[in-house]
Scaffold this motif. Structure first.
Motif, short mmCIF file in Angstrom:
data_model
loop_
_atom_site.label_atom_id
_atom_site.label_comp_id
_atom_site.label_asym_id
_atom_site.label_seq_id
_atom_site.Cartn_x
_atom_site.Cartn_y
_atom_site.Cartn_z
N GLN A 74 43.36 39.66 44.59
CA GLN A 74 43.11 38.23 44.45
C GLN A 74 44.07 37.58 43.45
OE1 GLN A 74 39.43 37.31 42.43
NE2 GLN A 74 39.31 39.34 41.51
N TRP A 75 45.19 38.20 43.17
CA TRP A 75 46.16 37.65 42.23
C TRP A 75 47.52 37.53 42.89
CZ3 TRP A 75 44.69 36.03 37.38
CH2 TRP A 75 43.42 36.43 36.95
N ARG A 79 45.40 33.54 39.62
CA ARG A 79 44.30 33.93 40.50
C ARG A 79 44.33 33.11 41.79
NH1 ARG A 79 39.45 36.20 38.59
NH2 ARG A 79 39.98 35.39 36.52
N LYS A 80 44.03 33.76 42.90
CA LYS A 80 43.90 33.06 44.17
C LYS A 80 42.52 32.40 44.20
CE LYS A 80 46.87 36.37 46.60
NZ LYS A 80 46.95 37.39 47.68
N SER A 81 42.51 31.08 44.21
CA SER A 81 41.27 30.33 43.98
C SER A 81 40.55 29.93 45.25
CB SER A 81 41.57 29.08 43.16
OG SER A 81 42.53 28.27 43.82
N ARG A 136 38.90 31.49 47.54
CA ARG A 136 37.58 32.11 47.70
C ARG A 136 36.53 31.42 46.84
NH1 ARG A 136 36.06 37.97 45.17
NH2 ARG A 136 33.88 38.06 45.82
N TYR A 137 36.89 31.08 45.61
CA TYR A 137 35.93 30.48 44.69
C TYR A 137 35.70 29.00 45.01
CZ TYR A 137 37.03 34.78 42.24
OH TYR A 137 37.22 36.09 41.93
#
Length: 447
Positions: free
Chosen positions: A214-215, A245-247, A249-250
């Motif tokens: 996820q980075w 960070r890959k955001s 998903r959040y």
């Protein structure tokens, strides 16, 4: 006799030394004839392999140049509580061994061979920030070229110290360092250099990191500090690794559901204030938001206070304030329809100022005991306008209404109108607070 003996002895000593030196220099070139037909002869490397316990140099006053390169393959874990970064990389070490060389023309144009690391001297390069023992696999091999260059590649799972800041989660960026140094050899023995340019390392690593975890890798910079420990100075290469960070998903799992619930809570103000379903509806939303936070808690960092947690706390507070506002308006309406209290003069003046034409003078109207007629536009929920004054009240009824000259029905109308006005005012205040919260959080995240 002594003079002659000493002269002939000196000549003999010079001849012996020259023969020894000539014989020793010949051992630097390996006889590789037959490698292309019968395979590699281990005896040809016997002399060089015997030197594996010592740094391979002809002149020990000359330091060995060890070039470093690595490929960052994946960011496995970022532990904000322990301030640790776990990554996986391929480390390349390149140096020269002057005792290994051969002529490719005599060996079927063989320019490169693989040799097990057990037969070679290896530099003790390690990562200063590492908090784990280097569990390098046994039986690894290294490439040895015909001019003595050795290329040693090994996979490494690195758990290193990194100062992590999760305040901007899930839009956070982290800056970690990998410092390569020798544990034993000082600058007099080993010097560190770069095998590739930094941009080449970044391009190669970015393709791997972008497809794992996820980075994503933003960039890498380097510096060449020296480490002084007492009288010893060690050479170092420090790499500054920036990751983000890959955001997505959040955003999908955290921010969007929270935003939907807040929008529904804002639209619930359009339910009639007299409706008995507004308060239960807001209570249901509040309970749903708490369940959402409990379910999504595992996606939040286990330690620290990120900005998104503050945002969720503010949203929850606004929903509580929204519920309290509904309870307050419901109480006012209930009070207005059961036993309306006398309305203070300042509140009546304010109500006339907010609902009537601006040319009216509420204070004068109070003195003259004359009030304007409240139309259905001014008084939501009423079908027929009612006069505020102009009726003769019984003395007892006038005393019950505080001597204002209004009937109970007129007071009820005023309090109902005041309740609707407060409902509109608090709704606009709620929207203002909600917009301020969202804009502040967005500005902080974008910075």
């Amino acid at each position: 006799m002594e003079g002659g003996w000493s002269g002939s002895g000196g000549l003999l000593l010079c001849l012996t030394a020259s023969l020894l030196l000539q014989g020793r220099t010949n051992t630097f070139t390996i006889n590789c004839s037959g490698f292309d037909r019968h395979g590699v002869d281990p005896l040809a490397f016997r002399t060089a392999f015997k030197q594996k316990n010592f740094r391979p140099v002809i002149n020990y006053s000359i330091p060995t140049q060890v070039n470093i390169s690595f490929t960052l393959s994946a960011i496995l874990e970022v532990d904000a509580q322990l301030q640790l970064l776990t990554s996986f990389m391929w480390l390349d070490l390149i140096w020269n061994n002057p005792f290994i060389s051969w002529d490719p023309g005599e060996c079927g144009h063989i320019n490169k061979l693989t040799v097990t690391t057990e037969n070679l001297w290896l530099p003790d390069i390690f990562i200063v920030e590492s908090m784990d023992v280097d569990h390098t696999m046994e039986g690894l091999s290294a490439y040895v070229t015909s001019d003595g260059h050795i290329v040693y590649s090994k996979p490494m799972r690195v758990t290193s110290i990194c100062r992590l800041d999760i305040f901007y989660f899930p839009f956070d960026q982290q800056n970690c360092t990998f410092t390569f140094s020798s544990f034993l050899y000082t600058v007099e023995n080993v010097l560190l250099g770069m095998e590739k340019e930094v941009w080449e390392i970044v391009d190669t690593s970015r393709d791997f990191v972008s497809t794992h975890g996820q980075w994503e890798l933003l960039g890498i910079d380097k510096a060449n500090p020296k480490l002084s420990m007492g009288s010893n100075i060690y050479d170092q290469i420090m790499f500054y690794v920036a990751i983000r960070r890959k955001s997505r998903r959040y955003v999908i799992n955290l921010l969007m559901p929270s935003s939907f619930l807040m929008v529904i809570d804002a639209f619930s103000f359009f339910l009639p204030a007299e409706s008995e379903s507004r308060a239960p509806f807001k209570i249901t939303l509040l309970l749903g938001y708490n369940v959402f936070l409990l379910m999504m808690n595992k996606l939040l960092p286990p330690s620290g206070t990120p900005l998104i947690s503050i945002y969720f706390a503010l949203c929850l507070s606004l929903m509580v304030v929204s519920l309290l506002e509904t309870i307050f308006i419901t109480y006012l309406l209930h009070l207005a329809t059961t036993q309306p209290p006398p309305m203070p003069r300042w509140l009546h003046s304010l109500l006339l100022y907010c609902t009537g034409p601006k040319i009216l003078c509420p204070a004068a109207l109070w003195k003259e005991n004359v009030g304007p007629v409240l139309t259905p536009t001014h008084l939501p929920g009423l079908t027929e306008p009612r006069g505020l004054v102009g009726e003769n009240l019984e003395p007892r009824e006038e005393d019950l209404n505080g001597g204002s000259g209004m009937t109970k029905t007129q007071l009820t109308d005023l309090w109902v109108q005041f309740s609707h006005m407060m409902d509109t005012f608090l709704f606009r205040l709620y929207l203002l607070l909600l917009a301020s919260t969202i804009i502040t959080v967005i500005v902080l995240w974008s910075s």
